[in-house]
Design a protein around this motif. Structure first.
Motif, short mmCIF file in Angstrom:
data_model
loop_
_atom_site.label_atom_id
_atom_site.label_comp_id
_atom_site.label_asym_id
_atom_site.label_seq_id
_atom_site.Cartn_x
_atom_site.Cartn_y
_atom_site.Cartn_z
N PRO A 1 0.83 -1.21 0.00
CA PRO A 1 0.00 0.00 0.00
C PRO A 1 0.87 1.26 0.00
O PRO A 1 1.95 1.29 0.57
N LYS A 2 0.37 2.27 -0.67
CA LYS A 2 1.06 3.56 -0.74
C LYS A 2 0.96 4.24 0.62
O LYS A 2 -0.10 4.24 1.25
N GLY A 3 2.08 4.81 1.07
CA GLY A 3 2.08 5.56 2.32
C GLY A 3 1.26 6.83 2.19
O GLY A 3 0.97 7.30 1.09
N GLU A 4 0.91 7.41 3.32
CA GLU A 4 0.03 8.58 3.33
C GLU A 4 0.56 9.74 2.51
O GLU A 4 -0.18 10.36 1.77
N ASN A 5 1.82 10.08 2.64
CA ASN A 5 2.39 11.22 1.91
C ASN A 5 3.31 10.77 0.78
O ASN A 5 4.08 11.57 0.27
N GLU A 6 3.21 9.52 0.41
CA GLU A 6 4.08 8.96 -0.62
C GLU A 6 3.57 9.34 -2.01
O GLU A 6 2.37 9.32 -2.27
N VAL A 7 4.50 9.70 -2.87
CA VAL A 7 4.15 10.03 -4.25
C VAL A 7 3.94 8.74 -5.03
O VAL A 7 4.65 7.75 -4.83
N LEU A 8 2.97 8.74 -5.92
CA LEU A 8 2.70 7.59 -6.77
C LEU A 8 3.95 7.22 -7.55
O LEU A 8 4.60 8.08 -8.16
N THR A 9 4.31 5.94 -7.52
CA THR A 9 5.44 5.44 -8.31
C THR A 9 4.89 4.58 -9.43
O THR A 9 4.09 3.67 -9.20
N ILE A 10 5.34 4.89 -10.65
CA ILE A 10 4.90 4.16 -11.83
C ILE A 10 6.11 3.41 -12.37
O ILE A 10 7.18 4.00 -12.55
N GLY A 11 5.95 2.13 -12.63
CA GLY A 11 7.07 1.33 -13.10
C GLY A 11 6.92 0.84 -14.52
O GLY A 11 5.80 0.63 -15.01
N TYR A 12 8.04 0.67 -15.17
CA TYR A 12 8.10 0.08 -16.51
C TYR A 12 9.26 -0.90 -16.50
O TYR A 12 10.40 -0.52 -16.23
N VAL A 13 8.97 -2.17 -16.77
CA VAL A 13 10.00 -3.21 -16.80
C VAL A 13 9.87 -3.95 -18.13
O VAL A 13 8.85 -4.57 -18.40
N SER A 14 10.90 -3.85 -18.96
CA SER A 14 10.86 -4.51 -20.26
C SER A 14 12.20 -4.31 -20.95
O SER A 14 13.06 -3.57 -20.48
#
Length: 171
Positions: free
Chosen positions: A92-105
Motif C-alpha cells: 500500500p502507498k504511504g500517506e504522503n508517498e508520491v505515486l510510483t509508476i514502473g516500466y519493466v521490459s
C-alpha cells in the motif's frame, strides 16, 4: 509461429489440426535469416488457422501487413503480461508517498517505452505528482535516455538499467 512450425507443418500433412497460434514479438519482427524463413514457412498454416492471438494491436497490424491473406477478425489481441500475486506482493502507498509508476521490459522497438514516456509527459503537463522507474535494457536504451532528456522528464524518471528477476518485487 516460427520455431515450432516445422513439426506442426509435418503433422498437418497427416492430420487436420484445429490450429490456434499465439504469436510473440520475435515471431512477427524476425531477426536473422532462419527466423524469416520459418515465418515465411508458416504462411500455409496461418491461412488455415482458426485463431491467431497477438500480444498487441501493434503486432496485429504487422501480421496483417506481412500476411495480407489473414482475416482481421481471426486475430485476437490479448496482452501477454500478467501479475504473479505469489511473487509480487501488493504494497500500500504511504500517506504522503508520491505515486510510483514502473516500466519493466526490454528497451527495444515495439516494447512501448516511448509511449510510456509520452504518457508521463502528459501527466507532468497536468501537474500530476509521480515518480517513474524504468528497468531493462536493449538496443534503444540510448534513444530512450535521449527522449527522457528531450521531454524534460529527468526530475521524475529514474532509469535503473537491467534488474535480475528475483529483485523485481523490491523494485
Amino acid at each position: 509461429i516460427t520455431y515450432p512450425i516445422i513439426p506442426i507443418r509435418i503433422v498437418s500433412y497427416f492430420k487436420d489440426l484445429p490450429l490456434v497460434f499465439n504469436v510473440h514479438g520475435g515471431d512477427v519482427l524476425t531477426r536473422g535469416n532462419m527466423a524469416a524463413k520459418l515465418k515465411d514457412f508458416s504462411k500455409p498454416l496461418l491461412k488455415r488457422s482458426k485463431l491467431i492471438i497477438s500480444p498487441s494491436h501493434y503486432f496485429k497490424d504487422i501480421l496483417l501487413r506481412d500476411f495480407p491473406f489473414l482475416q482481421e477478425e481471426k486475430i485476437y489481441v490479448s496482452p501477454s503480461g500478467g501479475i504473479d500475486n505469489s511473487f509480487f506482493k501488493h504494497k500500500p502507498k504511504g500517506e504522503n508517498e508520491v505515486l510510483t509508476i514502473g516500466y519493466v521490459s526490454r528497451i527495444d522497438e515495439a516494447k512501448g517505452w516511448d509511449t510510456f514516456l509520452c504518457a508521463l509527459r502528459m501527466l507532468l503537463d497536468k501537474n500530476e505528482k509521480f515518480r517513474a522507474i524504468i528497468a531493462g535494457r536493449g538496443a534503444q536504451s540510448n534513444e530512450m535516455i535521449n527522449m527522457i532528456n528531450a521531454l524534460s522528464l529527468n526530475d521524475c524518471v529514474e532509469y535503473v538499467g537491467p534488474i535480475p528477476y528475483r529483485n523485481l518485487p523490491d523494485l
